[in-house]
Motif scaffolding. Structure first.
Motif, PDB file in Angstrom:
ATOM      1  N   LYS A  93       0.814  -1.212   0.000  1.00 30.95           N
ATOM      2  CA  LYS A  93       0.000   0.000   0.000  1.00 30.95           C
ATOM      3  C   LYS A  93       0.852   1.268   0.000  1.00 30.95           C
ATOM      4  N   CYS A  94       2.168   1.094  -0.063  1.00 31.58           N
ATOM      5  CA  CYS A  94       3.083   2.241   0.026  1.00 31.58           C
ATOM      6  C   CYS A  94       3.692   2.600  -1.315  1.00 31.58           C
ATOM      7  N   GLU A  95       3.077   2.183  -2.399  1.00 31.84           N
ATOM      8  CA  GLU A  95       3.645   2.469  -3.712  1.00 31.84           C
ATOM      9  C   GLU A  95       3.743   3.975  -3.924  1.00 31.84           C
ATOM     10  N   GLY A  96       4.920   4.423  -4.266  1.00 27.84           N
ATOM     11  CA  GLY A  96       5.161   5.850  -4.439  1.00 27.84           C
ATOM     12  C   GLY A  96       5.591   6.550  -3.169  1.00 27.84           C
ATOM     13  N   LYS A  97       5.511   5.868  -2.031  1.00 26.89           N
ATOM     14  CA  LYS A  97       5.896   6.465  -0.752  1.00 26.89           C
ATOM     15  C   LYS A  97       7.100   5.769  -0.142  1.00 26.89           C
ATOM     16  N   GLU A  98       7.766   4.925  -0.907  1.00 25.91           N
ATOM     17  CA  GLU A  98       8.883   4.164  -0.355  1.00 25.91           C
ATOM     18  C   GLU A  98       9.982   5.082   0.202  1.00 25.91           C
ATOM     19  N   ASP A  99      10.292   6.158  -0.510  1.00 34.37           N
ATOM     20  CA  ASP A  99      11.341   7.063  -0.051  1.00 34.37           C
ATOM     21  C   ASP A  99      10.969   7.703   1.280  1.00 34.37           C
ATOM     22  N   MET A 100       9.686   8.042   1.431  1.00 35.98           N
ATOM     23  CA  MET A 100       9.242   8.668   2.671  1.00 35.98           C
ATOM     24  C   MET A 100       9.381   7.700   3.846  1.00 35.98           C
ATOM     25  N   ILE A 101       9.024   6.430   3.633  1.00 35.25           N
ATOM     26  CA  ILE A 101       9.140   5.423   4.693  1.00 35.25           C
ATOM     27  C   ILE A 101      10.604   5.198   5.046  1.00 35.25           C
ATOM     28  N   HIS A 102      11.460   5.073   4.032  1.00 33.06           N
ATOM     29  CA  HIS A 102      12.880   4.861   4.282  1.00 33.06           C
ATOM     30  C   HIS A 102      13.496   6.046   5.016  1.00 33.06           C
ATOM     31  N   SER A 103      13.090   7.267   4.646  1.00 36.04           N
ATOM     32  CA  SER A 103      13.618   8.454   5.308  1.00 36.04           C
ATOM     33  C   SER A 103      13.201   8.493   6.762  1.00 36.04           C
ATOM     34  N   GLU A 104      11.936   8.155   7.027  1.00 43.01           N
ATOM     35  CA  GLU A 104      11.448   8.160   8.407  1.00 43.01           C
ATOM     36  C   GLU A 104      12.224   7.168   9.263  1.00 43.01           C
ATOM     37  N   VAL A 105      12.389   5.951   8.761  1.00 44.51           N
ATOM     38  CA  VAL A 105      13.096   4.922   9.528  1.00 44.51           C
ATOM     39  C   VAL A 105      14.561   5.310   9.706  1.00 44.51           C
ATOM     40  N   ASP A 106      15.161   5.864   8.674  1.00 47.84           N
ATOM     41  CA  ASP A 106      16.571   6.236   8.757  1.00 47.84           C
ATOM     42  C   ASP A 106      16.793   7.314   9.813  1.00 47.84           C
ATOM     43  N   ILE A 107      15.888   8.285   9.875  1.00 53.30           N
ATOM     44  CA  ILE A 107      16.024   9.346  10.872  1.00 53.30           C
ATOM     45  C   ILE A 107      15.763   8.805  12.273  1.00 53.30           C
ATOM     46  N   LEU A 108      14.718   7.969  12.434  1.00 58.72           N
ATOM     47  CA  LEU A 108      14.444   7.394  13.749  1.00 58.72           C
ATOM     48  C   LEU A 108      15.607   6.538  14.232  1.00 58.72           C
ATOM     49  N   ARG A 109      16.304   5.909  13.305  1.00 56.56           N
ATOM     50  CA  ARG A 109      17.441   5.069  13.658  1.00 56.56           C
ATOM     51  C   ARG A 109      18.598   5.919  14.208  1.00 56.56           C
ATOM     52  N   LYS A 110      18.678   7.176  13.784  1.00 54.28           N
ATOM     53  CA  LYS A 110      19.796   8.036  14.175  1.00 54.28           C
ATOM     54  C   LYS A 110      19.571   8.761  15.500  1.00 54.28           C
ATOM     55  N   ALA A 151      13.647  18.945  22.089  1.00 52.69           N
ATOM     56  CA  ALA A 151      13.645  17.971  20.992  1.00 52.69           C
ATOM     57  C   ALA A 151      14.029  18.637  19.673  1.00 52.69           C
ATOM     58  N   LEU A 152      13.502  19.835  19.421  1.00 51.51           N
ATOM     59  CA  LEU A 152      13.809  20.531  18.173  1.00 51.51           C
ATOM     60  C   LEU A 152      15.269  20.963  18.119  1.00 51.51           C
ATOM     61  N   GLN A 153      15.817  21.406  19.246  1.00 51.28           N
ATOM     62  CA  GLN A 153      17.230  21.770  19.254  1.00 51.28           C
ATOM     63  C   GLN A 153      18.103  20.572  18.893  1.00 51.28           C
ATOM     64  N   TYR A 154      17.767  19.406  19.449  1.00 49.67           N
ATOM     65  CA  TYR A 154      18.517  18.185  19.141  1.00 49.67           C
ATOM     66  C   TYR A 154      18.453  17.866  17.647  1.00 49.67           C
ATOM     67  N   LEU A 155      17.269  17.968  17.071  1.00 48.94           N
ATOM     68  CA  LEU A 155      17.104  17.673  15.646  1.00 48.94           C
ATOM     69  C   LEU A 155      17.812  18.712  14.782  1.00 48.94           C
ATOM     70  N   HIS A 156      17.650  19.978  15.109  1.00 48.18           N
ATOM     71  CA  HIS A 156      18.199  21.048  14.277  1.00 48.18           C
ATOM     72  C   HIS A 156      19.720  21.064  14.302  1.00 48.18           C
ATOM     73  N   LEU A 157      20.315  20.676  15.427  1.00 45.98           N
ATOM     74  CA  LEU A 157      21.771  20.581  15.469  1.00 45.98           C
ATOM     75  C   LEU A 157      22.282  19.519  14.499  1.00 45.98           C
ATOM     76  N   ARG A 158      21.433  18.562  14.180  1.00 46.96           N
ATOM     77  CA  ARG A 158      21.771  17.508  13.210  1.00 46.96           C
ATOM     78  C   ARG A 158      21.178  17.792  11.843  1.00 46.96           C
ATOM     79  N   ASN A 159      20.690  19.027  11.655  1.00 49.85           N
ATOM     80  CA  ASN A 159      20.133  19.479  10.373  1.00 49.85           C
ATOM     81  C   ASN A 159      18.923  18.660   9.949  1.00 49.85           C
ATOM     82  N   ILE A 160      18.120  18.234  10.910  1.00 45.26           N
ATOM     83  CA  ILE A 160      16.884  17.491  10.630  1.00 45.26           C
ATOM     84  C   ILE A 160      15.712  18.417  10.895  1.00 45.26           C
ATOM     85  N   VAL A 161      14.831  18.559   9.911  1.00 49.02           N
ATOM     86  CA  VAL A 161      13.624  19.358  10.075  1.00 49.02           C
ATOM     87  C   VAL A 161      12.431  18.406  10.125  1.00 49.02           C
TER      88      VAL A 161
END
Length: 613
Positions: free
Chosen positions: A387-404, A460-470
């Motif tokens: 059900k994620c056709e066309g959204k694969e990049d979004m899912i991968h990006s979310e997991v990759d950021i959560l992993r970091k 939380a936002l300071q932590y993310l922004h220091l890592r250039n994550i929006v």
């Protein structure tokens, strides 16, 4: 265009074999002198500077054949990276993919004058070229659609002044003074349930009807190819750009096929898919009048009124990332048999999976518990890849950021299990519901209570922004409450979060909390999260957003956000001291360059003096 595409290696480091080539002449001449022969003159020796120039990448801009709206993509072409002409065509096919203009990939390359080239040596540094699927060159002014190259260091005030000659030409039969930004929902025609997307129309995104249809072709990916026609739900064909700005909210996009009466009927699944999009855009299927902040008797929060529309709730769960950490109200959960859930052994051997906490378009979330002590409880998010056709990049990006990320105010990813058909995410379980429900249930928040919550969010936002994550979707629904004498907040739902490399232009988020630079499409960055946090701080202290439309009109809401006129109406703000007002005003500034950063928010006196931490 990613940074990797723009910065290919300009030269190859010299190896030991290369160095020995240049030291050999001295050794050979010495040997020759010993044998009584003169040293021969150097032959076929290329100076190092020339070798470096030959290896340096050529930065070329490639356009799509016949696409007058595409500003072109810069590609670094080098002999090291592209050893053959075919390898360059393969990369161009991947970078310039388009279902209409490059339906068969890139097979030919032309100069802007229409001359066909087929060798790497024919490409010039800083040259402009046209990529095509066929050998038929379409002569148009490709450079007319080129937009400025934005950089992270570009000052916003400089970025705003774009010469009109560099834009995509005048609007198509539309008075720009009457062109208000608005969100529409477009469904793709074809097999049901049909995909629905939300599109922001404004001066920059909608220059002509055919350009809008080309953009829809990219996002909808019709079974029959490109979008050729757009219809309203009552079956009327859209023939001019201005008709997309005249009040209709839902449209059907079709290809060259003929449409029947059934195509304009929304089944139950499609209605459910469209309803959240409309609500998150500030448009309800059943329109309700929002209460005015004008005083009526004693000052109470509008959120204490039943069925109040003063705080528009975004579609929840959004993008399938539903309440992955919201348990049911009862602490005692009945756990069914794992065999009934068709779980992989990596999950079933370690966790007992319980009842559903929530579900969305392509994900379901269940509570789970470890089988061995200490038997901790988690949230198991199960994503259906089909059900994620066309959204694969979004899912991968979310997991990759959560992993970091690892922070006390961010919902943690504990474990991930990848299977052919499903992705399983074991998430931290937060047991206090979300901030939206907490605001709706509370009669009021004191300055101290609101200060604690905003400090958690800013941390939380300071932590993310220091890592250039929006994050790009900061709102009460995505803030989970940790219960206790002094509740804590955790930021979740990273479905729209990205690692920032250059200014972004994608329209996303929830309109109540969206920053003006997103609506203006002038390029945005980390500052959009601070704007949303400021809106939340405003709501915590008075109970309603700073920018609202009494008639629930999204165009009016957008105009208020773009104007940015912030007020603190009486009597709702009479009990609030100057310090919170000052911080909120600094967080909700239209100019991102002057808006507070997360670090400045944390250093504000209001948050520093909040006791209890």
């Amino acid at each position: 265009m990613t940074e990797s595409c723009l910065t290919a290696a300009s030269s190859t480091p010299m190896t030991s074999s290369t160095l020995s080539t240049h030291s050999a002449p001295g050794n050979s001449s010495t040997g020759a002198a010993r044998r009584g022969r003169a040293s021969p003159a150097p032959v076929n020796r290329v100076p190092l500077v020339r070798q470096s120039e030959e290896r340096r990448a050529k930065r070329c801009r490639f356009y799509r054949n016949g696409d007058r709206w595409f500003p072109g993509a810069v590609v670094a072409v080098s002999s090291d990276r592209h050893r053959t002409w075919d390898s360059l065509l393969v990369e161009l096919t991947r970078l310039l993919e388009h279902p209409l203009h490059l339906a068969a990939g890139v097979r030919f390359v032309f100069t802007l004058e229409g001359t066909k080239i087929d060798m790497l040596d024919q490409l010039c540094n800083a040259g402009d070229y046209v990529a095509s699927s066929t050998d038929s060159f379409k002569a148009i002014d490709y450079r007319a659609a080129q937009l400025p190259q934005w950089h992270l260091q570009t000052r916003r005030r400089e970025a705003l002044h774009v010469p009109s000659s560099r834009l995509n030409g005048p609007l198509e039969n539309l008075d720009e003074s009457n062109m208000r930004p608005r969100l529409i929902t477009v469904l793709r025609n074809g097999q049901r349930p049909r995909k629905a997307v939300r599109v922001l129309l404004n001066r920059r995104t909608a220059r002509a009807l055919d350009q809008v249809m080309e953009d829809l072709s990219m996002s909808l990916k019709l079974d029959t190819g490109a979008v050729r026609k757009i219809y309203t739900l009552d079956g009327r064909q859209v023939t001019a750009l201005k008709e997309l700005f005249e009040g209709k909210d839902v449209f059907i996009a079709c290809g060259a096929e003929r449409c029947s009466r059934d195509d304009f009927y929304l089944d139950n699944k499609e209605s459910l898919a469209v309803r959240p999009l409309l609500k998150s855009a500030g448009v309800s299927l059943v329109r309700r009048r929002m209460p005015s902040p004008k005083p009526r008797g004693r000052a109470i929060s509008p959120l204490t009124l039943e069925h109040s529309g003063s705080l528009p709730r975004g579609s929840r769960p959004s993008r399938g990332d539903v309440a992955e950490h919201r348990p049911p109200s009862s602490p005692h959960i009945s756990f069914p048999s794992n065999e009934d859930l068709f779980l992989p052994s990596a999950i079933s051997s370690r966790y007992r999976v319980g009842r559903v906490l929530g579900d969305g378009n392509f994900a379901v979330v269940r509570e789970c518990r470890e089988l061995v002590p200490p038997r901790r409880r988690f949230a198991l998010k199960i994503i259906d890849k089909s059900k994620c056709e066309g959204k694969e990049d979004m899912i991968h990006s979310e997991v990759d950021i959560l992993r970091k990320v690892r922070h006390e105010n961010i919902v943690q990813l504990i474990e991930e299990v990848h299977c052919p058909d499903y992705l399983y995410l074991v998430m931290e379980l937060v047991t206090g519901g979300d901030l939206f429900d907490a605001i709706a249930a509370a009669t009021h928040y004191t300055e101290s209570q609101a200060g604690h919550l905003i400090r958690d969010l800013a941390s939380a936002l300071q932590y993310l922004h220091l890592r250039n994550i929006v994050h790009r979707d900061v709102k009460p629904e995505n803030l989970l409450v940790v219960p206790g004498p002094m509740p804590r907040l955790k930021l979740g739902d990273f479905g729209l979060a990205v690692q920032l490399e250059e200014p972004l232009y994608t329209i996303c988020g929830t309109p109540t909390y969206v920053a003006p630079e997103i609506l203006a499409e002038e390029g945005y960055g980390l500052e959009v999260d601070i704007w949303a946090a400021g809106v939340i701080a405003y709501i915590l202290l008075c109970g309603f957003p700073p920018f609202i439309s009494a008639s629930n009109n999204q165009e009016e809401l957008f105009e208020q956000i773009l104007a940015g006129h912030l007020s603190f109406p009486s009597p709702y703000w009479d009990h609030v001291s100057p310090q919170p007002r000052h911080l909120i005003a600094a967080m909700v500034l239209v100019d991102p360059a002057t808006r507070f950063t997360a670090e400045q928010v944390l250093q504000h006196p209001w948050l520093l003096v909040s006791p209890g931490r």
